[in-house]
Design a protein around this motif. Structure first.
Motif, short mmCIF file in Angstrom:
data_model
loop_
_atom_site.label_atom_id
_atom_site.label_comp_id
_atom_site.label_asym_id
_atom_site.label_seq_id
_atom_site.Cartn_x
_atom_site.Cartn_y
_atom_site.Cartn_z
N MET A 164 0.69 -1.55 0.06
CA MET A 164 -0.16 -0.14 0.21
C MET A 164 0.68 1.49 -0.04
O MET A 164 0.43 2.39 -0.30
N TYR A 165 2.26 0.95 0.41
CA TYR A 165 3.16 2.46 0.00
C TYR A 165 4.15 2.16 -0.34
O TYR A 165 4.53 3.55 -0.11
N THR A 166 4.55 1.77 -0.82
CA THR A 166 5.47 1.28 -1.86
C THR A 166 5.52 1.16 -3.01
O THR A 166 5.92 1.30 -3.91
N GLU A 167 4.20 0.95 -3.23
CA GLU A 167 3.14 1.15 -4.61
C GLU A 167 1.88 1.63 -4.89
O GLU A 167 1.85 3.26 -4.79
N LYS A 168 1.17 1.32 -4.20
CA LYS A 168 -0.50 2.50 -4.24
C LYS A 168 -0.92 1.81 -3.15
O LYS A 168 -1.10 0.60 -3.11
N LYS A 169 -1.90 2.71 -2.04
CA LYS A 169 -3.26 1.83 -1.83
C LYS A 169 -4.01 1.05 -2.10
O LYS A 169 -3.85 -0.07 -1.60
#
Length: 393
Positions: free
Chosen positions: A319-324
């Motif tokens: 969720m935080y390294t890519e998108k939520k």
């Protein structure tokens, strides 16, 4: 182009064409552009095309392009039964015949049970007569190879491997998923059984290119071999002889030419210690942005309440390294759709997990942080609807 063999000795190109991401004009596929790109790939030696019933417009587009260019016999066509929609034996036949019509063909080279996440989904299909149906279709020559695509954990993957005499399988696998989902262990277990493995999401939907941390991008750019992030990820996969074919959702001629070049040059065993070190350094750069420093080792398991702790943390990190939305979708797809799913909120804080964690993580506190983030209320509503309709079990 180089080739590896399927279970029956037929050649499959190292590079496969994933037909989910054709360019669209509005809601419709740009058929002329898709035709130029797909035919460039085929003429360059790509012979494995992957589509699915639920990819909007994809089967129809692929069927029309192959028909226009009279090249059906030149390629290996793969598509997937939407097993989550199946409620009866008659429905299996209905969907399959619709797919033949869409694809303008009378046989499928590689037919997959789409998105098995749990052996319970296969057991449901067995009760509906899928095994006899497969036997008949193979006898008629309408299906040449039968397999499944998978999202779930390694243990479940191995159970499904052993549940039927599969001809091939398809897994999500890349250097960041080396020890998650089916993972390297699953890849090797399939190889031990003589089951070819098709790789999807080699770049995690482009995230191992476009969403790399700046530190990782700089590290790759400074490498003397001057490989792009995509090339590095592909070469890491093809380094492994257990990998039969790697799918790429190519939607530009430049991308096709570059990927074909790599697939034509790559050799098993070419990676040096420096190359492996570069991959590990990039992984660390990515992991340094994580919310939870979980390595996915699984020492915290089994949880007395049935929570899949490593999967929860993996998706929370996504969720935080890519998108939520990407992390939540991953959690929904790989964890929540299993029959025995237990939500993070089921944690009773017994502490057993923490006593076994090699990283000494505050697991109970981190699970509290993840709770609610992974499954906001609208996801919970959707999950209840899916379960009520019995779409996956």
């Amino acid at each position: 182009m180089q080739y590896r063999k399927d279970r029956y000795g037929e050649p499959i190109s190292l590079l496969g064409y994933g037909c989910m991401r054709f360019t669209k004009n509005g809601n419709s596929i740009d058929l002329d552009k898709a035709e130029r790109e797909l035919m460039l790939a085929i003429k360059s030696g790509v012979n494995y095309l992957d589509t699915a019933y639920i990819y909007p417009g994809s089967e129809v587009a692929v069927g029309e392009i192959l028909h226009r260019n009279h090249c059906r016999e030149e390629i290996r066509l793969a598509t997937k039964l939407p097993q989550y929609y199946i409620k009866s034996g008659a429905a299996i036949e209905k969907y399959f015949n619709e797919q033949l019509t869409r694809l303008q063909t009378d046989y499928i080279d590689y037919y997959l049970m789409h998105m098995l996440t749990d052996v319970a989904a296969w057991e449901k299909l067995k009760k509906l007569g899928i095994e006899a149906w497969i036997t008949q279709k193979k006898k008629e020559g309408k299906i040449r190879n039968i397999g499944f695509s998978f999202h779930g954990n390694t243990e479940m993957f191995i159970q499904i491997l052993d549940a039927y005499d599969w001809d091939f399988c398809q897994i999500q696998y890349n250097y960041m998923d080396e020890h998650t989902q089916a993972g390297r262990t699953g890849l090797q277990e399939a190889a031990k059984r003589g089951i070819p493995v098709i790789i999807m999401e080699p770049l995690r939907g482009g995230k191992l290119v476009d969403l790399l941390p700046e530190k990782a991008k700089k590290r790759i750019a400074e490498d003397p071999k001057k490989r792009t992030p995509a090339e590095l990820a592909f070469r890491w996969l093809w380094e492994q002889p257990e990998v039969t074919c790697v799918l790429s959702g190519m939607n530009s001629e430049e991308m096709i030419r570059e990927n074909v070049r790599i697939a034509s040059e790559v050799q098993t065993g070419e990676f040096t210690e420096e190359d492996f070190s570069l991959i590990e350094a990039v992984k660390k750069d990515i992991q340094d942005t994580l919310k939870v420093g979980c390595t996915g080792c699984g020492y915290c398991m089994p949880c007395p309440k049935g929570i899949d702790i490593p999967a929860a943390f993996r998706c929370y990190n996504h969720m935080y390294t890519e998108k939520k939305g990407a992390g939540r979708h991953e959690y929904l797809q790989t964890v929540c759709l299993q029959k025995d799913f237990r939500p993070v909120s089921a944690c009773v804080e017994c502490g057993k997990c923490e006593s076994h964690c090699p990283q000494h993580l505050a697991i109970r506190q981190k699970l509290k942080e993840a709770d609610g983030k992974l499954l906001p209320f609208y996801y919970k509503i959707g999950l209840k609807v899916v379960k009520k309709l019995g779409l996956f079990w």
